[in-house]
Design a protein around this motif. Structure first.
Motif, mmCIF file in Angstrom:
data_model
loop_
_atom_site.group_PDB
_atom_site.id
_atom_site.type_symbol
_atom_site.label_atom_id
_atom_site.label_comp_id
_atom_site.label_asym_id
_atom_site.label_seq_id
_atom_site.Cartn_x
_atom_site.Cartn_y
_atom_site.Cartn_z
ATOM 1 N N ALA A 65 -5.243 0.294 10.827
ATOM 2 C CA ALA A 65 -5.746 0.663 9.499
ATOM 3 C C ALA A 65 -6.706 1.847 9.538
ATOM 4 C CB ALA A 65 -6.432 -0.540 8.851
ATOM 5 N N TYR A 66 -7.578 1.897 10.554
ATOM 6 C CA TYR A 66 -8.634 2.912 10.568
ATOM 7 C C TYR A 66 -8.622 3.813 11.794
ATOM 8 C CZ TYR A 66 -10.518 -0.010 6.839
ATOM 9 O OH TYR A 66 -10.671 -0.719 5.676
ATOM 10 N N GLY A 67 -7.743 3.516 12.746
ATOM 11 C CA GLY A 67 -7.652 4.362 13.925
ATOM 12 C C GLY A 67 -8.373 3.762 15.133
ATOM 13 N N TYR A 110 -2.328 -18.625 10.934
ATOM 14 C CA TYR A 110 -2.801 -17.453 11.671
ATOM 15 C C TYR A 110 -1.619 -16.723 12.298
ATOM 16 C CZ TYR A 110 -4.355 -14.817 15.753
ATOM 17 O OH TYR A 110 -4.517 -13.832 16.698
ATOM 18 N N SER A 111 -0.729 -17.473 12.939
ATOM 19 C CA SER A 111 0.422 -16.870 13.620
ATOM 20 C C SER A 111 1.426 -16.283 12.648
ATOM 21 C CB SER A 111 1.109 -17.919 14.513
ATOM 22 O OG SER A 111 0.231 -18.389 15.508
ATOM 23 N N THR A 112 1.582 -16.940 11.482
ATOM 24 C CA THR A 112 2.596 -16.480 10.529
ATOM 25 C C THR A 112 2.102 -15.383 9.602
ATOM 26 O OG1 THR A 112 1.962 -18.228 8.965
ATOM 27 C CG2 THR A 112 3.741 -18.729 10.515
ATOM 28 N N THR A 113 0.820 -15.441 9.224
ATOM 29 C CA THR A 113 0.318 -14.554 8.172
ATOM 30 C C THR A 113 -0.968 -13.816 8.532
ATOM 31 O OG1 THR A 113 1.264 -16.078 6.530
ATOM 32 C CG2 THR A 113 -0.333 -14.446 5.732
ATOM 33 N N TYR A 114 -2.013 -14.589 8.863
ATOM 34 C CA TYR A 114 -3.356 -14.016 8.978
ATOM 35 C C TYR A 114 -3.488 -13.012 10.117
ATOM 36 C CZ TYR A 114 -4.489 -17.896 5.864
ATOM 37 O OH TYR A 114 -4.519 -18.772 4.823
ATOM 38 N N LYS A 115 -2.705 -13.214 11.183
ATOM 39 C CA LYS A 115 -2.807 -12.310 12.336
ATOM 40 C C LYS A 115 -2.473 -10.871 11.954
ATOM 41 C CE LYS A 115 -1.581 -12.024 17.223
ATOM 42 N NZ LYS A 115 -0.868 -12.673 18.336
ATOM 43 N N ALA A 116 -1.615 -10.723 10.956
ATOM 44 C CA ALA A 116 -1.188 -9.389 10.536
ATOM 45 C C ALA A 116 -2.116 -8.773 9.501
ATOM 46 C CB ALA A 116 0.230 -9.455 9.975
ATOM 47 N N GLN A 117 -3.136 -9.525 9.063
ATOM 48 C CA GLN A 117 -4.032 -9.036 8.027
ATOM 49 C C GLN A 117 -5.327 -8.491 8.633
ATOM 50 O OE1 GLN A 117 -4.548 -12.188 5.168
ATOM 51 N NE2 GLN A 117 -2.396 -12.199 4.568
ATOM 52 N N LEU A 118 -5.850 -7.488 7.989
ATOM 53 C CA LEU A 118 -7.043 -6.807 8.476
ATOM 54 C C LEU A 118 -8.227 -7.768 8.613
ATOM 55 C CD1 LEU A 118 -8.294 -4.051 9.225
ATOM 56 C CD2 LEU A 118 -8.907 -3.782 6.812
ATOM 57 N N ASP A 148 -6.424 -5.663 20.081
ATOM 58 C CA ASP A 148 -5.732 -4.917 19.021
ATOM 59 C C ASP A 148 -5.530 -3.453 19.415
ATOM 60 O OD1 ASP A 148 -5.478 -7.112 17.401
ATOM 61 O OD2 ASP A 148 -7.213 -6.662 16.144
ATOM 62 N N MET A 149 -6.517 -2.893 20.120
ATOM 63 C CA MET A 149 -6.349 -1.508 20.608
ATOM 64 C C MET A 149 -5.275 -1.456 21.687
ATOM 65 S SD MET A 149 -10.201 0.138 20.613
ATOM 66 C CE MET A 149 -11.156 -1.265 21.193
ATOM 67 N N GLU A 150 -5.252 -2.484 22.528
ATOM 68 C CA GLU A 150 -4.231 -2.563 23.578
ATOM 69 C C GLU A 150 -2.833 -2.690 22.976
ATOM 70 O OE1 GLU A 150 -2.846 -5.817 26.978
ATOM 71 O OE2 GLU A 150 -4.893 -5.872 26.204
ATOM 72 N N SER A 177 -12.300 4.273 15.290
ATOM 73 C CA SER A 177 -13.061 3.339 14.455
ATOM 74 C C SER A 177 -13.132 1.962 15.104
ATOM 75 C CB SER A 177 -12.421 3.224 13.070
ATOM 76 O OG SER A 177 -12.481 4.461 12.390
ATOM 77 N N ALA A 178 -12.041 1.542 15.705
ATOM 78 C CA ALA A 178 -12.024 0.254 16.400
ATOM 79 C C ALA A 178 -13.001 0.262 17.573
ATOM 80 C CB ALA A 178 -10.618 -0.062 16.887
ATOM 81 N N LYS A 179 -13.090 1.386 18.270
ATOM 82 C CA LYS A 179 -14.042 1.513 19.372
ATOM 83 C C LYS A 179 -15.481 1.404 18.865
ATOM 84 C CE LYS A 179 -11.344 4.310 22.642
ATOM 85 N NZ LYS A 179 -11.321 5.555 23.441
ATOM 86 N N VAL A 180 -15.740 1.999 17.706
ATOM 87 C CA VAL A 180 -17.083 1.928 17.121
ATOM 88 C C VAL A 180 -17.435 0.477 16.787
ATOM 89 C CG1 VAL A 180 -18.490 2.539 15.124
ATOM 90 C CG2 VAL A 180 -17.056 4.274 16.224
ATOM 91 N N VAL A 181 -16.477 -0.250 16.197
ATOM 92 C CA VAL A 181 -16.706 -1.659 15.846
ATOM 93 C C VAL A 181 -17.007 -2.474 17.098
ATOM 94 C CG1 VAL A 181 -15.622 -3.765 14.952
ATOM 95 C CG2 VAL A 181 -15.302 -1.585 13.757
#
Length: 325
Positions: A225-227, A132-140, A207-209, A230-234
């Motif tokens: 990725a989406y702005g 998670y720290s090395t790879t997954y954290k940076a993935q959508l 993530d927004m922070e 969009s993150a607020k909507v999610v």
């Protein structure tokens, strides 16, 4: 010592332990009591299970800070510990030490309850936190979902180990008397679902922070990725869904007690400590425009999570009032 506690997030570790003990003694134990049964996992081995969970989480926090130094230098420079207060080598060694001890304790607890396959959980979790720290954290989405799943496992693993021990000790008694323990599973899974969704909301808010640092270091989060909109909507959709879920559970399982009376205690607690804060959170997230706004929203999510955990105490009081055990 203070900086070490900050590195391993001592406050979060304490809450993990409290959560697991509350699930054990405020949900599983009283429902077993109502059925004429008792806890089968010894206090010593349950403590080892809690310690295993805590140590794995602590190791995960240490390695996360190790790989987050660049992003944290942008998003929260005052909180950077690895490279300033601690060497990078120390953080790596700390991670491996804590994760190894946690895995060994978890493996031992698995064999104690007679479920050797559970032993695989602990090294897998340690490895998953590393990746998670090395790879997954940076993935959508993947990183967000992993952390949410880890949070959901905190109460769920208590259920898994207690049921495994029950299967090895008093399964015959349960079968002969046709005792149904589904209520325990439903309630613990309900708390796990609450932990999953709430943690996912907090991850999106964080993530927004951290938008600027994530953008600069190439992390593909929802805001990147989406702005931000969009993150607020999610986040807003998840907040509304969780409020619906909470009140559905109340009206489906708690609104009318066996006595025919309304469970006012749960209703008042849920409304004051969960529903109203969720409404405030929704407003805060939608209206947020500065990093400070997202920090406040993130803190509010943590307080909501805390309130959700302590509902176990209210649940115990309600059961005790009805069944007087």
């Amino acid at each position: 010592m203070y900086n070490l506690f900050k590195l391993i997030r001592l406050n979060n570790l304490v809450m993990i332990a409290i959560t697991q003990y509350l699930v054990r003694f405020c949900i599983i134990a009283p429902i077993l009591n109502i059925k004429g049964l008792s806890l089968q996992m010894s206090e010593f081995w349950f403590a080892m299970l809690v310690l295993a969970t805590v140590l794995l989480a602590a190791g995960g926090y240490a390695i996360n800070d190790y790989f987050d130094t660049k992003t944290d230098a942008i998003n929260r420079p005052k909180r950077v510990l690895v490279g300033k207060k601690f060497t990078r080598q120390f953080a790596i060694k700390l991670h491996f030490t804590l994760s190894t001890i946690g895995s060994l304790l978890g493996i031992a607890a698995s064999f104690y309850v007679g479920a050797w396959h559970y032993a695989l959980i602990f090294p897998l979790v340690g490895g998953l936190l590393w990746f998670y720290s090395t790879t997954y954290k940076a993935q959508l989405l993947i990183g967000n979902i992993i952390i949410a799943l880890m949070a959901a496992m905190v109460p769920l693993i208590v259920l898994m180990f207690e049921f495994a021990r029950i299967t090895k000790t008093i399964l015959i008694v349960i079968q002969q008397n046709q005792i149904n323990l589904n209520a325990i599973a439903y309630w613990v899974i309900g708390f796990s679902f609450f932990a999953f969704i709430t943690t996912f909301i907090r991850e999106v808010v964080k993530d927004m922070e951290d938008f600027e640092g994530d953008l600069e270091t190439g992390r593909n989060t929802i805001p990147v990725a989406y702005g931000i909109k969009s993150a607020k909507v999610v986040a807003a959709i998840c907040i509304v869904l969780e409020m619906v879920f909470i009140y559905y559970i109340y009206w489906r399982y708690l609104s009318v007690l066996p006595s025919g009376k309304l469970d006012w205690l749960s209703l008042v607690y849920i409304t004051i400590t969960l529903a109203i804060p969720f409404v405030v959170l929704l407003f805060r997230v939608v209206m947020a425009s500065k990093v400070a706004h997202y920090k406040l929203a993130s803190l509010l999510v943590k307080l909501i999570m805390l309130a959700g955990v302590f509902y176990t105490g209210v649940f115990y009081i309600v059961l005790n009032k009805v069944y007087q055990f």
